[in-house]
Enzyme design. Structure first.
Site, PDB file in Angstrom:
ATOM      1  CD  GLU A  78      -1.749  -2.375   1.642  1.00 16.66           C
ATOM      2  OE1 GLU A  78      -2.674  -3.192   1.840  1.00 16.66           O
ATOM      3  OE2 GLU A  78      -0.551  -2.657   1.863  1.00 16.66           O
ATOM      4  CE  LYS A 117      -4.165  -7.198  21.252  1.00 16.77           C
ATOM      5  NZ  LYS A 117      -3.695  -8.048  20.130  1.00 16.77           N
ATOM      6  CD1 TRP A 128      -0.659  -5.406  24.185  1.00 19.95           C
ATOM      7  CD2 TRP A 128       0.154  -3.687  23.017  1.00 19.95           C
ATOM      8  NE1 TRP A 128      -1.723  -4.747  23.617  1.00 19.95           N
ATOM      9  CE2 TRP A 128      -1.253  -3.680  22.892  1.00 19.95           C
ATOM     10  CE3 TRP A 128       0.883  -2.695  22.367  1.00 19.95           C
ATOM     11  CZ2 TRP A 128      -1.941  -2.745  22.137  1.00 19.95           C
ATOM     12  CZ3 TRP A 128       0.207  -1.750  21.622  1.00 19.95           C
ATOM     13  CH2 TRP A 128      -1.193  -1.777  21.500  1.00 19.95           C
TER      14      TRP A 128
END
Length: 554
Positions: free
Chosen positions: A330, A438, A443
């Site tokens: 992208e 998680k 994290w």
């Protein structure tokens, strides 16, 4: 009011014209499917591209028609890149490593009218062709072959097409916003999506991506794009090489470490582009032989995280600098390149090494931000971790064939990565949002765990995944492939982690496997690993009953 400056559209034809006029004799080395080398030059590539465009025009292709390629990095593929786009059509590079179902979907979604392919893919094309209703012309990228005709009677042949072209063909005058190339995402989490690049976006990407603090390619360089031409336009290297008149070495299908080592040495390559697994193969090959690469000074690495231990080994043992870059389909793809600022020279060696481990800073034309779960921008302090968003001159706004915008309401593209930015824009990606672990509200970066594992001499490759846990929701499990001759065991690796991460981040399990599943672009398929091993901690009564390392969290 007349403009005070001459206006000219930015097009791929202008890039090729520059290479042909000012670097006509600069060599193009191409390795064929069979392994033979062919030597050409920018002048010949430009002439053949015009012949091909002329022949395609005679087939009656309408403006904007998509022309697909199933091909390796070679001279004919390079000519197609420029002939199709500069002729007013769209070069649709297709990844042959995708599944047949994805290939069928992509070719039909793009409604390709021409399909170019290398000899390697003749059986694949014969299988696909009955299911490709829009494809009108199928072109084998070789000279005429009766054996191939017997399999596909409708075949056209590349060299025959060139003989039908007109040498005095002139490129059409195209608006720079005309579509030029079409690349699809790998589709690891759903249907592949198309990103349609314009002439303007490709030229701007080449101009900015080749600044001294970016790729920094010059006419003196001999450039080896190991990254396939079917993967995001080979990171823009064909256009960068044409823009500066660099020598190109196109490696064909043989990308193993031994083949690359011989090619790099024989052709005196100075700069390479490729994913980490490619350079891991080269490193292993160099360690097995006495062949050295005095001209090969640096390589740009992207596609997935560059293990710091690999970069250190190349620099320390062979004087080769690996530079981390980041991007995605992208972003066409270059977004950041990790080149230092002058102030970094004053840092201690360990701090400099840490600085080089991240993905780097944006090139001109790219803006980055990290946001929280509510979409609010986070501080650029190098500590605040959030969701990475990007915008810029060569960033997708809308996927091909889709009506909805690909951007947030504020006009940013959400990359799906999680990371931090510092005051100078240096990016450190900790994980993909879908991959990060998680655990107990905290994290844990799979990238960090993998880099630590790969730094162990007994480990060749590694992948960390989130496994479901009855108390902490998720805990890390590490899948490893042993290095050749490696005798490392689970207890050895767990001890290796103890001084390198907080205790609660140490994986709950280490599992050794023969190989890791990879995508068509060389990325580890963690969704498959999660499917296979995601319940392993729930199934183990030992892990359910014993206190976990997560209990260290206070």
């Amino acid at each position: 009011m007349p403009s005070p400056m001459i206006y000219q559209d930015l097009t791929t034809a202008a890039l090729l014209g520059h290479a042909a006029q000012y670097h006509s004799e600069t060599e193009i080395v191409s390795v064929s499917t069979g392994g033979e080398k062919e030597r050409s030059c920018w002048g010949e590539v430009a002439s053949r591209a015009q012949l091909l465009a002329s022949a395609l025009a005679s087939l009656g292709l309408p403006p904007g028609a998509r022309c697909a390629t199933l091909a390796w990095n070679n001279r004919r593929h390079l000519e197609i890149y420029f002939a199709v786009a500069s002729g007013g059509w769209v070069t649709h590079t297709v990844n042959p490593r995708l599944s047949v179902d994805h290939l069928r979907y992509i070719l039909n979604d793009a409604a390709d009218e021409v399909l170019f392919f290398d000899q390697t893919f003749l059986p694949l094309v014969a299988q696909l062709l009955p299911q490709l209703p829009t494809v009108k012309h199928v072109v084998l990228m070789e000279s005429r072959s009766e054996a191939a005709l017997s399999q596909l009677p409708s075949l056209l042949f590349y060299d025959d097409l060139l003989q039908q072209g007109m040498a005095d063909y002139r490129w059409p005058q195209l608006n720079e916003l005309t579509p030029a190339s079409l690349c699809y995402t790998s589709g690891t989490t759903g249907r592949p999506k198309g990103v349609l690049n314009t002439h303007r976006s490709l030229v701007l990407h080449a101009l900015s991506g080749n600044q001294p603090d970016a790729a920094g390619i010059s006419a003196k360089d001999s450039l080896l794009p190991v990254v396939p031409m079917f993967h995001v336009n080979a990171w823009g290297t064909p256009f960068i090489a044409a823009m500066v008149g660099a020598r190109l070495v196109l490696p064909g299908p043989h990308l193993d470490g031994d083949s690359l080592l011989q090619l790099l040495a024989a052709e005196k390559v100075t700069v390479g582009f490729g994913v980490p697994v490619i350079w891991a193969g080269l490193l292993a090959a160099m360690r097995r032989t006495e062949v050295r690469l005095p001209e090969f000074k640096r390589a740009l690495v992207g596609g997935s995280a560059l293990p710091p231990s690999m970069a250190e080994a190349f620099q320390r043992d062979y004087g080769i600098a690996l530079t981390h870059a980041w991007g995605m389909t992208e972003t066409s793809p270059i977004g950041t390149i990790n080149t230092p600022l002058s102030k970094h020279d004053a840092l201690p060696a360990q701090e400099q090494q840490k600085q080089r481990a991240g993905q780097g800073r944006p090139i001109f034309g790219i803006e980055l931000q990290v946001v929280d779960v509510d979409g609010e921008p986070l501080p650029r302090d190098g500590q605040s971790q959030g969701y990475l968003q990007v915008r810029g001159h060569w960033v997708v706004e809308q996927y091909y064939g889709q009506d909805a915008s690909a951007l947030t309401a504020a006009g940013w593209f959400d990359t799906g990565d999680i990371g931090t930015l510092d005051a100078n824009g240096y990016l450190v990606i900790s994980d993909r949002a879908k991959d990060i672990i998680k655990s107990g509200g905290e994290w844990i970066s799979t990238v960090e765990l993998e880099n630590i594992a790969i730094a162990h001499p007994g480990v060749r490759s590694a992948a960390a995944i989130a496994a479901r846990h009855p108390r902490w929701d998720e805990r890390p499990v590490l899948l490893c492939v042993r290095a050749e001759g490696g005798e490392v065991e689970e207890t050895d690796l767990l001890s290796w982690f103890e001084k390198r991460v907080p205790k609660w981040q140490i994986p709950d399990r280490v599992i050794f496997v023969d190989a890791l599943p990879v995508s068509a672009t060389g990325k580890v398929l963690k969704n498959q690993l999660r499917q296979a091993y995601g319940e392993i901690l729930m199934l183990s009564l030992i892990h359910i009953s014993e206190p976990t390392r997560q209990a260290e969290i206070s």
